[in-house]
Design an enzyme around this catalytic site. Structure first.
Site, mmCIF file in Angstrom:
data_model
loop_
_atom_site.group_PDB
_atom_site.id
_atom_site.type_symbol
_atom_site.label_atom_id
_atom_site.label_comp_id
_atom_site.label_asym_id
_atom_site.label_seq_id
_atom_site.Cartn_x
_atom_site.Cartn_y
_atom_site.Cartn_z
ATOM 1 N N GLY A 6 49.308 -32.093 -10.096
ATOM 2 C CA GLY A 6 48.503 -31.146 -9.327
ATOM 3 C C GLY A 6 49.341 -30.328 -8.383
ATOM 4 C CB VAL B 272 40.818 -25.730 -12.820
ATOM 5 C CG1 VAL B 272 42.182 -25.099 -12.569
ATOM 6 C CG2 VAL B 272 40.896 -27.236 -12.632
ATOM 7 N N GLY C 11 33.543 -36.804 -9.965
ATOM 8 C CA GLY C 11 34.275 -35.806 -10.729
ATOM 9 C C GLY C 11 35.760 -36.101 -10.869
ATOM 10 C CD GLU D 129 37.520 -34.637 -17.430
ATOM 11 O OE1 GLU D 129 36.593 -33.967 -17.922
ATOM 12 O OE2 GLU D 129 38.211 -34.246 -16.482
ATOM 13 C CE LYS E 36 46.919 -32.172 -17.073
ATOM 14 N NZ LYS E 36 46.036 -32.503 -15.975
ATOM 15 C CB ILE F 273 53.278 -33.124 -6.068
ATOM 16 C CG1 ILE F 273 52.106 -33.915 -5.498
ATOM 17 C CG2 ILE F 273 54.585 -33.563 -5.430
ATOM 18 C CD1 ILE F 273 52.228 -35.406 -5.750
ATOM 19 C CE LYS G 171 48.779 -35.084 -14.836
ATOM 20 N NZ LYS G 171 47.836 -35.827 -13.972
ATOM 21 C CG ASP H 118 46.305 -37.009 -17.032
ATOM 22 O OD1 ASP H 118 46.072 -35.816 -17.324
ATOM 23 O OD2 ASP H 118 46.710 -37.381 -15.922
#
Lengths: 403, 403
Positions: free
Chosen positions: B127, B14, B180, B183, B98, B129, B198, B194
């Protein structure tokens, strides 16, 4: 952050929707102080307190306690007069009038600057979908490559009845009018002008460039017939009325409104009925898709409410991209592949196709598919507006960029 | 509007994506001045000028010419330390972490207020959006009723391989790791955390209420097996990992992360592969749908760029809804209909179903469908985490509200 005291111009279905929505939104700290209508005695479904209505514009414009004008009159000249009068008095305005805004945007931007005030109009494009605000703020960078979508709910409703429900075009149009999705004079919607005006506004916020309506090729769905529909169906496609602005290089972009053959793999294929859908494409993030109700009193009113609340925080469009280095220039020097259905043996003579890749001739159905410059389509506008002719885009070439 | 001088923390995929994207965005007027990494000698695909890299955090934090910190380290503790240190020095921060943000948001909001600075984190949810920004600004009103969506690209990729490509779950997980999308330790994605983090961030900007992770029922897809998949297929449904926050009345809302049986008529049914899709529902505008790439270095970097450019204009989240009158209260006192596949004759004993509407028992596949309080699911967390058990939501009841 003070209370917003609203002077509302227009009390048709959208105006009445705004009255209801503002009433429900306690945290808006907004109140409608006065409503200006053309005809005081017209019957209305929403009841309002006596004294709220007036037929004198100056009752609002001259009232110093009113700190926001919301304008949703259904007449572009009146809209222009009200909006410019308010801006010149330094009073911010929220407007939903896409035709007026698209025609006068450079002047309206200048007035906002000169009188240090704001004009917000997110409701003017795609009803409740926040396209303008996102293009202005979130996609405020060099990555944006294309905005493409179905921007007109009425024509999409009609095409949706035709393609998904096997209705005849004429019956679908009539049903759209009965449901209030299309005006009694539907030409604004079905000839593509509603989409065009939205596209012009979108382009200012997408690429920072204003292009006037007459420079842009605009073709609607008014002349579609059962042959075109069957032809699309046989290829497992739908025909949609699509507006698009696309960067074709770092230096140039193009834009147009045209019916398009849309295959099932495209996002906009599933945008049915009165919905709108917009694909935003950029370097790095590829495609994003925004989808929602594009027409209707309450969706539009909810979008107006978003603009009203944005004013509580002093929000205004900065037209940032108009100050960008290296803004791309508008160009019609691009080649499209089109489908052209026509009548008459000599019809094609004046149309400068670069090449024809498919041709079909039969007793009642002639069409060609071929490549042609967008500038030539513009030049042939007159000839293409023959009621016995239908034209549609077949995404290809630079539109390989397409999703 | 000055040039933005960025101190970047983290130079994994990133971070390197951000470096590339900022380099391409001439109109951002932003420059990466220094990059702090953990290991200077680690090989990287992106080459940077000598002297740009450092392994000393203070080379950035103590540099007065740096006016924005961008933080994308892959460690929540380091992220917390960097972000809070910067905010306490009054330096604004853009972060994509996050987990850290969801855990510490009340403190991070307080730090922004106390030190009059800003923390932006649109990249942390979905991401590319722009969900957070739109909830904060455009949906800044009382009409919002529900935010529901697929927020995790990795688990969605896996389920997509299973449902659309008939792959085995284990093979799909392996492929996701190779690509990818997941993880090497995929539990964060596939156990729902995750999505949970969010959802917590989204809820602060949707309804103005912070709910801490341990109060929220979270169930992932790690235990899904071929029986569950076949069962869903027979009903022409897909199973998706869905996060949602829903107002169940004017006074109360609920939220949870759970696999869900999704029928083809729902917008999120067609959100496949590594994509994210979010449905925003409100009074008046009904449903809007935002769709785009939820994972990947470049989509995330493009979202970071949007936050960086927002800082040029002094943008900050105002957390407006936290000051709303009559904010709804979080509640788990709602009834869900669920599918529960289990093993063992006595397994159901401790699970307080209100009623069972379907039961299937066979040699290798037992399931029930029934109604249960969300609070009871929370209380049974331990028992439900049995690896031989799988739980999924069947939208119904208050979720009749659902699209």
């Amino acid at each position: 952050m003070n209370t917003i005291n609203i002077g509302l111009f227009g009390f048709g279905t959208v105006g009445q929707g705004i009255y209801k929505v503002i009433g429900r939104a306690a945290n808006a700290h907004a109140e409608i102080k006065r409503i200006c209508v053309r005809n005081l005695s017209k019957p209305r479904t929403v009841e309002v307190p006596a004294g709220l209505l007036t037929d004198n514009e100056n009752d609002i414009l001259d009232d110093p306690s009113i700190n926001l004008i919301v304008e949703v009159v259904d007449n572009a000249e009146a809209s222009y007069r009200i909006v410019t009068s308010a801006l010149k008095r330094g009073v911010p305005v929220v407007s939903g009038n896409k035709a007026m805004i698209a025609r006068h945007l450079p002047e309206l931007i200048e007035l906002q600057r000169r009188y240090d005030t704001a004009l917000l109009y997110d409701a003017s494009s795609c009803g409740s979908i926040p396209v303008i605000r996102n293009l202005e703020e979130y996609y405020d960078n060099d990555l944006l490559l294309e905005v493409k979508g179905i921007l007109n709910g009425s024509s999409n409703y009609i095409l949706s009845r035709v393609f998904d429900h096997n209705e005849e075009y004429a019956a679908a149009l009539e049903r759209a009018q009965q449901l209030g999705f299309a005006e009694s004079d539907p030409s604004f919607d079905i000839e593509g002008f509603d989409s065009l005006f939205k596209l012009i506004i979108i382009t200012v916020h997408a690429l920072g460039v204003y292009v006037s309506p007459e420079q842009i090729f605009t073709y609607g769905i008014a002349t579609i017939n059962s042959h075109d529909i069957r032809h699309a169906r046989e290829k497992r496609m739908k025909i949609k009325l699509v507006a698009q602005v696309v960067k074709v290089s770092d230096e140039r972009f193009t834009m147009f409104v045209m019916p398009e053959f849309v295959s099932p793999s495209k996002y906009i294929y599933s945008v049915d009925d009165e919905y709108n859908g917009v694909v935003i494409r950029g370097e790095c993030y590829d495609r994003q898709f925004m989808f929602g109700k594009g027409a209707g009193a309450l969706p539009t009113a909810s979008s107006i409410l978003s603009d009203v609340m944005a004013r509580r925080h002093g929000y205004r469009y900065e037209y940032k991209k108009m100050g960008y280095m290296n803004r791309p220039a508008y160009s019609t020097d691009v080649v499209l592949r089109v489908y052209l259905r026509y009548t008459g043996r000599d019809y094609l003579d004046g149309i400068p196709f670069l090449n024809i890749c498919e041709m079909h001739l039969s007793e009642d159905f002639n069409y060609v598919m071929g490549d042609i410059r967008l500038s030539d389509l513009l030049a042939c506008r007159e000839q293409l507006s023959d009621p016995r002719v239908f034209l549609a885009n077949i995404p290809r070439f630079f539109l390989e960029l397409d999703e």
